[in-house]
Scaffold this motif. Structure first.
Motif, mmCIF file in Angstrom:
data_model
loop_
_atom_site.group_PDB
_atom_site.id
_atom_site.type_symbol
_atom_site.label_atom_id
_atom_site.label_comp_id
_atom_site.label_asym_id
_atom_site.label_seq_id
_atom_site.Cartn_x
_atom_site.Cartn_y
_atom_site.Cartn_z
ATOM 1 N N LEU A 254 55.869 -17.449 102.442
ATOM 2 C CA LEU A 254 54.814 -18.537 102.355
ATOM 3 C C LEU A 254 54.864 -19.757 102.235
ATOM 4 O O LEU A 254 54.214 -20.828 102.893
ATOM 5 C CB LEU A 254 53.878 -17.782 101.138
ATOM 6 C CG LEU A 254 52.898 -16.229 101.911
ATOM 7 C CD1 LEU A 254 52.834 -15.675 100.994
ATOM 8 C CD2 LEU A 254 52.125 -16.500 103.187
ATOM 9 N N ARG A 255 55.724 -20.064 101.409
ATOM 10 C CA ARG A 255 55.715 -21.334 101.110
ATOM 11 C C ARG A 255 56.514 -22.392 101.832
ATOM 12 O O ARG A 255 56.786 -23.163 102.825
ATOM 13 C CB ARG A 255 57.360 -21.835 100.015
ATOM 14 C CG ARG A 255 56.549 -21.312 98.746
ATOM 15 C CD ARG A 255 57.911 -21.678 97.390
ATOM 16 N NE ARG A 255 58.781 -22.453 97.917
ATOM 17 C CZ ARG A 255 59.946 -22.744 97.284
ATOM 18 N NH1 ARG A 255 60.915 -21.660 97.427
ATOM 19 N NH2 ARG A 255 60.140 -23.911 97.219
ATOM 20 N N ALA A 256 56.816 -21.691 103.289
ATOM 21 C CA ALA A 256 57.729 -22.533 104.010
ATOM 22 C C ALA A 256 56.606 -22.416 104.987
ATOM 23 O O ALA A 256 56.345 -23.726 105.709
ATOM 24 C CB ALA A 256 58.463 -21.513 105.195
ATOM 25 N N LEU A 257 55.649 -22.092 104.784
ATOM 26 C CA LEU A 257 54.358 -22.688 105.561
ATOM 27 C C LEU A 257 53.027 -23.043 105.010
ATOM 28 O O LEU A 257 52.186 -23.717 106.075
ATOM 29 C CB LEU A 257 53.481 -21.151 106.068
ATOM 30 C CG LEU A 257 53.913 -20.276 107.059
ATOM 31 C CD1 LEU A 257 54.090 -18.328 107.153
ATOM 32 C CD2 LEU A 257 54.523 -20.651 108.293
ATOM 33 N N GLY A 258 53.513 -23.253 103.939
ATOM 34 C CA GLY A 258 53.027 -24.358 102.591
ATOM 35 C C GLY A 258 51.889 -24.132 101.976
ATOM 36 O O GLY A 258 50.896 -24.801 101.468
#
Length: 147
Positions: free
Chosen positions: A96-100
């Motif tokens: 989720l962090r990688a997707l912003g």
């Protein structure tokens, strides 16, 4: 060279974003590799790795020769069975962090990400199995032209 369909471009951008997941870039997990839907995962693949699968693609609206579509992806992170619950929970956070998700910089958000709904499904190795996994299901909207 003919243009690629926008759905293909979304998948390529998603893969590139997930390939950034590494502890050296501030994440909890070191992803060994990201495999697309047509890639063959080697028998002795380094772990953890992420499999990207397209679960569905539906038209949500139409205007003239264009359609807005919602593509659903399953992102399955596969770990050795020696991984613990924190590893499977950590990859959920990292994906989720990688997707912003939760970022205060709008430019970091993955274009079209439906950020008000996602689902994570952990699977723990049972007798005879050698891997655990956590599958995150996300949706991405995009526009396709049909002219």
């Amino acid at each position: 060279m003919p243009r690629k369909p926008n759905a293909t471009l979304v998948g390529e951008a998603l893969r590139a974003r997930l390939e950034e997941i590494s502890q050296r870039t501030g994440y909890l997990t070191n992803i060994a590799h990201v495999y697309g839907p047509l890639d063959k995962v080697p028998d002795k693949a380094d772990m953890p790795y992420v499999l990207i699968r397209v679960a569905g693609d539906v038209r949500t609206s139409t205007a003239a020769f264009q359609a807005t579509r919602l593509r659903t992806f399953e992102l399955e992170a596969v770990f050795r069975k020696t991984a613990g619950p924190a590893d499977l929970d950590g990859i959920h956070v990292d994906l989720l962090r990688a997707l912003g998700f939760g970022q205060d910089r709008p430019e970091r958000k993955f274009p079209g990400l439906i950020d008000d709904e996602d689902e994570a499904t952990p699977r723990y190795a049972s007798a005879g199995e050698t891997t655990h996994s956590n599958t995150l299901t996300i949706g991405v909207t995009y526009v396709e032209s049909y002219n």
